[in-house]
Write an enzyme that holds these catalytic residues in place. Structure first.
Site: not given
Ligand code: UD1
Ligand code: CA
Length: 452
Positions: A15, A385, A421, A438
């Site tokens: 996003r 330089y 100068a 100069r």
């Molecule tokens: C997630 C939560 C949601 C919560 C919100 C808070 C889940 C399913 N949902 O949603 O309930 O309200 O965070 O901000 O957990 N990430 C990984 N590997 C993955 C997917 C995600 O490391 O496969 C990491 C992302 O980099 C991120 C974090 O997990 O830092 C959260 O992932 P994101 O996709 O942002 O979850 P949200 O949709 O915000």
């Molecule tokens: Ca998030």
């Protein structure tokens, strides 16, 4: 007691529509992942493991002081935690799990959260918040008696559930052994086809475990960044927090709306910051300074009682009682000693300027060592330089450099020497000598009449 933290930062950040991994986008001058790590460390975490995937190499290069594990495919937050299983094989007790995209978390909140979990003897505790606009977050569903029931993601929510304002902050405390035992059991039968970490809580509940809910006092501290619009909102919020903290510690910020101070900047008591000022990176400013309007300092170390306006200075040191500006550019590797005056269109690079010296107008000083009490006339240029290499210029204590002098480096001007100068100095000037380099002036008598 030691605390171990796992931070999820492998997601694509779709996003954000960015080439840069989401967690490296900066908030208040610092990558959001670094904010989360710092908050965990501040809350007493002794070990941080970060799950990386999208842009893993860049994240590893940018962030230090933590361990990394790779999640090759991003199949959801539950899957992300599972990919770190080996790193916690020896662990016991509480694990704190955080998301890398919640940069407003404070150490205080996390400390209270962990303390509440530990004293509750729950198998897991989830951090929640009453969000003014809960759109996009997982919603907390409670039983009639107010205890935890389950978390429903926005995309799986009915219109009725979408009305719930209590959101999942994405921060959890778990009993580490119970967490990894239950993780294998979660499925991906949901709107996004992902393995959701919150589903572990449902498995815990079905196994008869106690699950705690800890609600953040300030919902703002738990906001997650998924879009550029949320990034700007978080940036504004964090900047205001920083400015309030500085004002509470005795710094005047004349107009907080047009002042931009990065998280790690330090400013001493009774310093006044005027509008349109940017203080960035690891900048440290002493007491009783007047900074701005229109100043940008990046990674600067500044002493006490310094005045600067309409200037840009980066990666340099300024001692006490120095006056800068208007229109001064101080470049990396420069050290400006006590009581120096620099003004009106002056550029200084990789140079040392001694105590009480004056560079009041239109100078370029590069790769130079200027002694104490030196007066450098308007329009003086160090010719550092030769098209291939840089050379140094040395100017001794109390020397006087006349206006429009060219100092062709390498060259030394001795203590107390004078330069006439308009000179172009190509040879060393010994101590206390006057150098005139100069051509002599010729006046032609009655030239105008003869021309007719
Ligand atoms: C997630 C939560 C949601 C919560 C919100 C808070 C889940 C399913 N949902 O949603 O309930 O309200 O965070 O901000 O957990 N990430 C990984 N590997 C993955 C997917 C995600 O490391 O496969 C990491 C992302 O980099 C991120 C974090 O997990 O830092 C959260 O992932 P994101 O996709 O942002 O979850 P949200 O949709 O915000
Ligand atoms: Ca998030």
């Amino acid at each position: 007691m030691s605390l171990e933290t796992l931070i999820l930062a492998a997601g694509k950040g779709t996003r954000m529509k960015s080439k840069l991994p989401k967690v490296l986008h900066k908030v208040c001058g610092k990558p959001m992942l670094q904010h989360v790590i710092d908050a965990a460390k501040g809350a007493g975490s002794s070990r941080e493991v970060v799950v990386i995937g999208s842009g893993a190499e860049l994240v590893e290069q940018t962030i230090s002081g933590v361990e990394f594990v790779l999640q090759k495919e991003q199949l959801g937050t539950g899957h992300a935690v599972l990919s770190a299983k080996k790193s916690f094989a020896e662990s016991k007790g509480t694990i704190l799990i955080l998301c890398g995209d919640t940069p407003l978390l404070t150490s205080k909140l996390l400390k209270n959260f962990v303390a509440a979990h530990k004293s509750s003897h729950c198998a897991a505790t989830v951090l929640t918040a009453a969000m003014p606009d809960p759109t996009g977050y997982g919603r907390i569903i409670c039983e009639d008696d107010g205890t935890f029931k389950k978390i429903v993601e926005e995309k799986d929510a009915t219109p009725e559930i979408k009305k719930i304002r209590e959101t999942n902050a994405g921060c959890y405390c778990f009993d580490v052994e119970k967490l990894f035992n239950a993780l294998d059991k979660i499925g991906n039968d949901n709107a996004q086809g992902e393995y959701y970490l919150p589903d572990v809580l449902t498995i815990f509940k079905n196994a008869g475990e106690k699950i705690g809910i800890f609600t953040a006092e300030y919902a703002d501290e738990t906001i997650g960044i998924n879009t550029r619009i949320q990034l700007v909102a978080a940036d504004k919020s964090l900047r205001m927090r920083k400015e309030r903290e500085l004002m509470n510690n005795g710094v005047t910020i004349v107009d907080p709306n047009t002042t931009f101070i990065d998280t790690d900047v330090k400013i001493g008591q009774d310093t006044i910051i005027y509008p349109n000022t940017y203080l960035e990176g690891k900048t440290v400013i002493g007491e009783d300074c007047k900074i701005g309007p229109d100043v940008r300092f990046v990674n600067m170390t500044v002493g006490d009682n310094v005045t600067a306006h309409f200037s840009y200075c980066h990666d340099a040191e300024i001692y006490n009682d120095v006056t800068l500006g208007p229109y001064v550019h101080i470049r990396p590797g420069t050290k400006i000693s006590d009581g120096v005056k620099i003004g009106n269109f002056v550029e200084i690079k990789n140079s040392n300027i001694g105590e009480g010296s004056k560079l009041p107008h239109l100078q370029y000083i590069g790769d130079s060592d200027v002694g104490k009490g030196v007066n450098i006339g308007c329009g003086t240029v160090t010719c550092n330089y030769d098209g291939k290499n840089k050379h140094r210029t040395k100017i001794g204590n109390n020397a006087f450099i006349g206006c429009n002098t060219n100092l062709v480096a390498p060259v030394n001007v001795g203590d107390g020497a004078y330069i006439a100068a308009g000179s172009t100095i190509t040879k060393d000037v010994p101590k206390n000598n006057l150098a005139v380099a100069r051509s002599r002036q010729t006046n032609i008598v009655n030239w105008k009449d003869k021309r007719k």
